[in-house]
Motif scaffolding. Structure first.
Motif, mmCIF file in Angstrom:
data_model
loop_
_atom_site.group_PDB
_atom_site.id
_atom_site.type_symbol
_atom_site.label_atom_id
_atom_site.label_comp_id
_atom_site.label_asym_id
_atom_site.label_seq_id
_atom_site.Cartn_x
_atom_site.Cartn_y
_atom_site.Cartn_z
ATOM 1 N N ILE A 29 0.850 -1.192 0.000
ATOM 2 C CA ILE A 29 0.000 0.000 0.000
ATOM 3 C C ILE A 29 0.881 1.237 0.000
ATOM 4 N N PHE A 30 0.485 2.238 -0.791
ATOM 5 C CA PHE A 30 1.228 3.498 -0.800
ATOM 6 C C PHE A 30 0.281 4.656 -0.999
ATOM 7 N N ASN A 31 0.693 5.833 -0.520
ATOM 8 C CA ASN A 31 -0.113 7.031 -0.682
ATOM 9 C C ASN A 31 -0.229 7.364 -2.170
ATOM 10 N N GLU A 32 -1.418 7.734 -2.587
ATOM 11 C CA GLU A 32 -1.734 7.944 -4.003
ATOM 12 C C GLU A 32 -0.762 8.894 -4.705
ATOM 13 N N MET A 105 -5.527 6.019 6.266
ATOM 14 C CA MET A 105 -6.181 5.353 5.132
ATOM 15 C C MET A 105 -7.631 5.784 5.002
ATOM 16 N N VAL A 110 -5.110 6.026 -1.020
ATOM 17 C CA VAL A 110 -3.981 5.133 -1.229
ATOM 18 C C VAL A 110 -4.217 4.311 -2.498
ATOM 19 N N GLY A 133 -7.808 6.148 -6.682
ATOM 20 C CA GLY A 133 -7.330 5.764 -5.367
ATOM 21 C C GLY A 133 -8.356 4.965 -4.576
#
Length: 194
Positions: A29-32, A105, A110, A133
């Protein structure tokens, strides 16, 4: 008037590599806005590169016993097909750092990458939330739930009224020299993990 898209191939299920359900117990998972996506020039359904913006990282969540699941559902709209994407997973933990991640989140957007158990196709590794996202829509904790030992059951899905215009994108990243493989894609993901 021509049809916007047309089918251009058929397929058959092979007996040598039967379809296998489920995803592995790992989600990236990563920030958009912290990882830039590069798409394949010939096929926009393939992500061919992930580039960190500044010192951004990809965060790895692991589970056990098939506790993770992903879903993609087609919805017909007035402007064409749209896809609702969902990822269900569990977190075993109650620390304030876990709760801070849940809040992040829920408010921020994300993107998530899953690994299918079925590895024979070119979509063994898939990206969810590529365009709009994902946000955390469900975070349920029942302290007496023995199935997750009192941890959280989570669901990431598209924000309200922002379904994806494409199904989950395949992730296929080539090494510095050579063609993209399953191993080279995993190595590129792991290189971005915090």
């Amino acid at each position: 008037m021509p049809i916007y898209n047309k089918i251009n191939a058929g397929f058959a299920l092979g007996t040598a590599e039967p379809v296998t359900s489920g995803i592995e117990d790992v989600i990236y998972i990563f920030n958009e806005d912290e990882i830039a996506l590069t798409y394949d020039a010939l096929n926009s359904l393939i992500v061919s590169g992930l580039t960190a913006v500044g010192s951004a990282k990809v965060y790895k969540f692991t589970g056990t016993n098939n506790s993770f699941n992903s879903t993609s559902k087609l919805t017909k709209t007035q402007v064409g097909p749209r896809y609702t994407e969902e990822i269900d997973f569990n977190i075993a933990g109650l620390s304030t750092s876990v709760k801070a991640q849940l809040m992040a989140m829920g408010y921020g957007r994300v993107r998530a990458i899953t690994i299918n158990n079925y590895k024979a196709g070119d979509s063994a590794i898939e990206l969810f939330g590529a365009v709009n996202g994902l946000i955390l829509t469900d975070a349920e904790r029942n302290a007496a739930d023995e199935g997750v030992e009192g941890g959280y059951k989570l669901k990431l899905t598209n924000p309200d009224k922002l379904k994806e215009p494409y199904p989950p994108r395949a992730v296929s990243i080539a090494p510095d020299s050579g063609s993209a493989t399953y191993a080279s894609t995993l190595a590129a993901l792991e290189a971005l993990v915090d």
